[in-house]
Design a protein around this motif. Structure first.
Motif, PDB file in Angstrom:
ATOM      1  N   LYS A  67      77.093  61.418  74.925  1.00  0.00           N
ATOM      2  CA  LYS A  67      77.655  60.743  76.109  1.00  0.00           C
ATOM      3  C   LYS A  67      77.830  61.672  77.305  1.00  0.00           C
ATOM      4  O   LYS A  67      77.786  61.218  78.445  1.00  0.00           O
ATOM      5  CB  LYS A  67      79.040  60.162  75.772  1.00  0.00           C
ATOM      6  CG  LYS A  67      79.054  59.106  74.685  1.00  0.00           C
ATOM      7  CD  LYS A  67      80.486  58.624  74.437  1.00  0.00           C
ATOM      8  CE  LYS A  67      80.557  57.696  73.245  1.00  0.00           C
ATOM      9  NZ  LYS A  67      81.935  57.377  72.883  1.00  0.00           N
ATOM     10  N   VAL A  68      78.126  62.956  77.058  1.00  0.00           N
ATOM     11  CA  VAL A  68      78.441  63.867  78.161  1.00  0.00           C
ATOM     12  C   VAL A  68      77.766  65.232  77.985  1.00  0.00           C
ATOM     13  O   VAL A  68      77.416  65.627  76.871  1.00  0.00           O
ATOM     14  CB  VAL A  68      79.973  64.114  78.303  1.00  0.00           C
ATOM     15  CG1 VAL A  68      80.715  62.864  78.678  1.00  0.00           C
ATOM     16  CG2 VAL A  68      80.552  64.736  77.056  1.00  0.00           C
ATOM     17  N   ILE A  94      90.166  63.123  75.079  1.00  0.00           N
ATOM     18  CA  ILE A  94      88.929  63.320  75.848  1.00  0.00           C
ATOM     19  C   ILE A  94      87.960  62.155  75.597  1.00  0.00           C
ATOM     20  O   ILE A  94      87.362  61.614  76.529  1.00  0.00           O
ATOM     21  CB  ILE A  94      88.258  64.677  75.483  1.00  0.00           C
ATOM     22  CG1 ILE A  94      89.155  65.862  75.893  1.00  0.00           C
ATOM     23  CG2 ILE A  94      86.868  64.808  76.100  1.00  0.00           C
ATOM     24  CD1 ILE A  94      89.327  66.083  77.378  1.00  0.00           C
ATOM     25  N   GLU A  95      87.855  61.727  74.341  1.00  0.00           N
ATOM     26  CA  GLU A  95      86.941  60.627  74.028  1.00  0.00           C
ATOM     27  C   GLU A  95      87.379  59.345  74.737  1.00  0.00           C
ATOM     28  O   GLU A  95      86.558  58.600  75.292  1.00  0.00           O
ATOM     29  CB  GLU A  95      86.880  60.406  72.505  1.00  0.00           C
ATOM     30  CG  GLU A  95      85.844  59.386  72.129  1.00  0.00           C
ATOM     31  CD  GLU A  95      85.377  59.504  70.687  1.00  0.00           C
ATOM     32  OE1 GLU A  95      86.001  60.258  69.909  1.00  0.00           O
ATOM     33  OE2 GLU A  95      84.387  58.828  70.354  1.00  0.00           O
ATOM     34  N   HIS A  96      88.686  59.102  74.744  1.00  0.00           N
ATOM     35  CA  HIS A  96      89.220  57.907  75.413  1.00  0.00           C
ATOM     36  C   HIS A  96      88.910  57.952  76.917  1.00  0.00           C
ATOM     37  O   HIS A  96      88.483  56.948  77.500  1.00  0.00           O
ATOM     38  CB  HIS A  96      90.729  57.835  75.170  1.00  0.00           C
ATOM     39  CG  HIS A  96      91.423  56.824  76.017  1.00  0.00           C
ATOM     40  ND1 HIS A  96      91.361  55.473  75.766  1.00  0.00           N
ATOM     41  CD2 HIS A  96      92.190  56.962  77.132  1.00  0.00           C
ATOM     42  CE1 HIS A  96      92.062  54.822  76.690  1.00  0.00           C
ATOM     43  NE2 HIS A  96      92.574  55.699  77.527  1.00  0.00           N
ATOM     44  N   PHE A  97      89.091  59.125  77.523  1.00  0.00           N
ATOM     45  CA  PHE A  97      88.823  59.291  78.963  1.00  0.00           C
ATOM     46  C   PHE A  97      87.348  58.977  79.271  1.00  0.00           C
ATOM     47  O   PHE A  97      87.035  58.214  80.190  1.00  0.00           O
ATOM     48  CB  PHE A  97      89.204  60.722  79.362  1.00  0.00           C
ATOM     49  CG  PHE A  97      88.815  61.133  80.754  1.00  0.00           C
ATOM     50  CD1 PHE A  97      89.198  60.391  81.867  1.00  0.00           C
ATOM     51  CD2 PHE A  97      88.066  62.290  80.963  1.00  0.00           C
ATOM     52  CE1 PHE A  97      88.842  60.786  83.154  1.00  0.00           C
ATOM     53  CE2 PHE A  97      87.716  62.698  82.242  1.00  0.00           C
ATOM     54  CZ  PHE A  97      88.095  61.931  83.335  1.00  0.00           C
ATOM     55  N   VAL A  98      86.454  59.549  78.466  1.00  0.00           N
ATOM     56  CA  VAL A  98      85.016  59.322  78.672  1.00  0.00           C
ATOM     57  C   VAL A  98      84.691  57.837  78.485  1.00  0.00           C
ATOM     58  O   VAL A  98      83.968  57.228  79.278  1.00  0.00           O
ATOM     59  CB  VAL A  98      84.192  60.222  77.716  1.00  0.00           C
ATOM     60  CG1 VAL A  98      82.725  59.805  77.684  1.00  0.00           C
ATOM     61  CG2 VAL A  98      84.331  61.696  78.117  1.00  0.00           C
ATOM     62  N   LEU A 124      82.879  55.046  80.926  1.00  0.00           N
ATOM     63  CA  LEU A 124      81.660  54.324  80.536  1.00  0.00           C
ATOM     64  C   LEU A 124      81.888  52.814  80.478  1.00  0.00           C
ATOM     65  O   LEU A 124      81.000  52.030  80.779  1.00  0.00           O
ATOM     66  CB  LEU A 124      81.174  54.824  79.163  1.00  0.00           C
ATOM     67  CG  LEU A 124      80.613  56.248  79.150  1.00  0.00           C
ATOM     68  CD1 LEU A 124      80.340  56.712  77.729  1.00  0.00           C
ATOM     69  CD2 LEU A 124      79.328  56.315  79.986  1.00  0.00           C
ATOM     70  N   GLU A 125      83.102  52.420  80.089  1.00  0.00           N
ATOM     71  CA  GLU A 125      83.356  50.984  79.883  1.00  0.00           C
ATOM     72  C   GLU A 125      84.210  50.361  80.983  1.00  0.00           C
ATOM     73  O   GLU A 125      84.589  49.196  80.889  1.00  0.00           O
ATOM     74  CB  GLU A 125      84.044  50.795  78.512  1.00  0.00           C
ATOM     75  CG  GLU A 125      83.146  51.190  77.348  1.00  0.00           C
ATOM     76  CD  GLU A 125      83.926  51.389  76.049  1.00  0.00           C
ATOM     77  OE1 GLU A 125      85.006  50.777  75.905  1.00  0.00           O
ATOM     78  OE2 GLU A 125      83.459  52.173  75.210  1.00  0.00           O
TER      79      GLU A 125
END
Ligand SMILES: NC(=O)c1ccc[n+]([C@@H]2O[C@H](COP(=O)([O-])OP(=O)(O)OC[C@H]3O[C@@H](n4cnc5c(N)ncnc54)[C@H](O)[C@@H]3O)[C@@H](O)[C@H]2O)c1
Length: 351
Positions: A29-30, A308-312, A316-317
């Motif tokens: 994703k990043v 961090i995953e939630h932020f990304v 994205l969503e």
């Protein structure tokens, strides 16, 4: 859509221990494309290790890179507001480390820039992502606690002074344990209480031990450098009638080496979350008092990784982040009011 491109401002402990590993887990994703630190070797060393092409000493130059979508602000507190505002103005999504800034005035400027930008801004209160906290929050949201009318935020250390970087510098940090670890416990407790609006704050802060030079579990330091409080306490009344009490210290003659946690007490149930111990919930049901210890389940990764995953995923969503800028601003207002109450010897009303 290609991968989101990340730039990191400040390549010290939290960047290397939490943000960088958090992004590296999300390789599909990043991609981290740039690092910036005023100490060039810090960014250069990490960039060489991870084969990151772009290295800067001035974040304004880094922000000129159009390809960057995301900025992590991992500097000492004095740069949180200017770096975040510059990044938002440059059209980047931002995760800024806690505390949001040195004071509520700076944090309010960040909220203003965020609203103008149309981008996502969130603050590094990773404890909200702890699986125990999420389990507790679900119980509260299901109504199992009734009305929460009292809560405690605790972040106390007997001797735990972060004597590296700028942590002892009042001008650069804005305060001591209150803005460093008390801020986490305060945010966590407000979150569980449903983020009620604070109304009145009575606070105290002290420097009784650390400025004299004391044993330190972390590392030796020169007491002449010690400029901040070593303990702070707050009694906060909310507009909805609830009360929150806060205790925090880096140095205090307390029985436990360290306590980090939160306690919430409602009309139907109460709960205690102390880090490293099972989450405990007490409630009255079937004509007896039940005390349940809920053991950690589904510990899928660290709270930092989840943050961090939630932020990304929010980027994205198109989702709103769990930690909203206005909530982090409220934490800053309470912290400011605790310091102001110590100075004025009076309760402070929060507008
Ligand atoms: N969420 C958490 O639990 C947690 C834990 C530790 C630290 N933090 C926060 O992270 C921030 C940094 O703490 P740390 O322990 O990583 O400190 P640190 O001193 O290890 O690292 C900070 C880095 O920022 C660099 N820096 C300073 N000013 C800069 C600027 N203007 N531009 C670019 N780089 C700059 C410094 O040279 C240093 O390398 C603090 O705000 C702290 O409160 C949060």
């Amino acid at each position: 859509m290609g991968k989101l491109k990340v730039g990191i401002i400040g390549v010290g402990g939290i960047a290397k221990g939490a943000h960088i590993p958090g992004y590296l887990r999300l390789k599909d994703k990043v991609e981290i494309v740039a690092l910036c630190d005023i100490i060039p070797e810090r960014a250069q060393k990490k960039a060489a290790e991870l084969e990151i092409k772009h290295v800067f000493t001035d974040y304004n130059q880094m922000l000129e890179m159009d390809e960057i979508d995301i900025i992590s602000v991992c500097t000492p507190n004095y740069a949180h507001a200017p770096a975040t505002i510059a990044a938002l103005n440059a059209g980047k999504h931002v995760i800024c480390e806690k505390p949001m800034a040195r004071n509520a005035k700076e944090a309010a400027e960040m909220v203003k820039a965020y609203k103008k930008s149309g981008k996502i801004l969130t603050v590094g209160y990773q404890w909200r992502f702890d699986p125990d906290i999420q389990a507790l929050k679900s119980l509260i949201d299901n109504g199992e606690f009734g009305e929460i009318y009292f809560a405690k935020a605790i972040a106390t250390r007997r001797r735990g002074i972060p004597a590296w970087g700028d942590f002892l510098n009042l001008e650069k940090q804005g305060g001591g344990p209150l803005v460093d670890i008390g801020t986490h416990a305060l945010d966590l407790t407000l979150y569980l209480m449903g983020n009620p609006q604070p109304e009145t704050v009575l606070g105290s802060s002290y420097t009784k031990i650390a400025d004299k030079g004391c044993l330190n579990n972390f590392r030796d330091y020169d007491p002449k450098d010690y400029q901040v409080e070593d303990a702070a306490f707050g009694y906060i009344k909310m507009k909805n009638g609830a009360t929150l009490s806060l205790e925090t210290s880096w140095a205090m003659n307390i029985m436990d080496d360290e306590i980090f946690g939160t306690e919430v007490y409602g009309s139907l149930s109460g709960a205690r979350f102390h880090c490293g111990k099972p989450l405990t919930v007490v409630s009255e049901a079937h004509e007896r008092i039940n005390i349940n210890q809920i053991l950690r389940r589904d510990k899928i990764g660290s709270n930092y990784h989840a943050e961090i995953e939630h932020f990304v995923d929010c980027i994205l969503e198109g989702k709103e982040p769990l930690v909203k800028p206005e909530e982090a601003l409220n934490v800053m207002k309470i912290q400011d009011a605790i310091y102001a109450s110590q100075k004025t010897k009076a309760a402070i009303t929060i507008e």
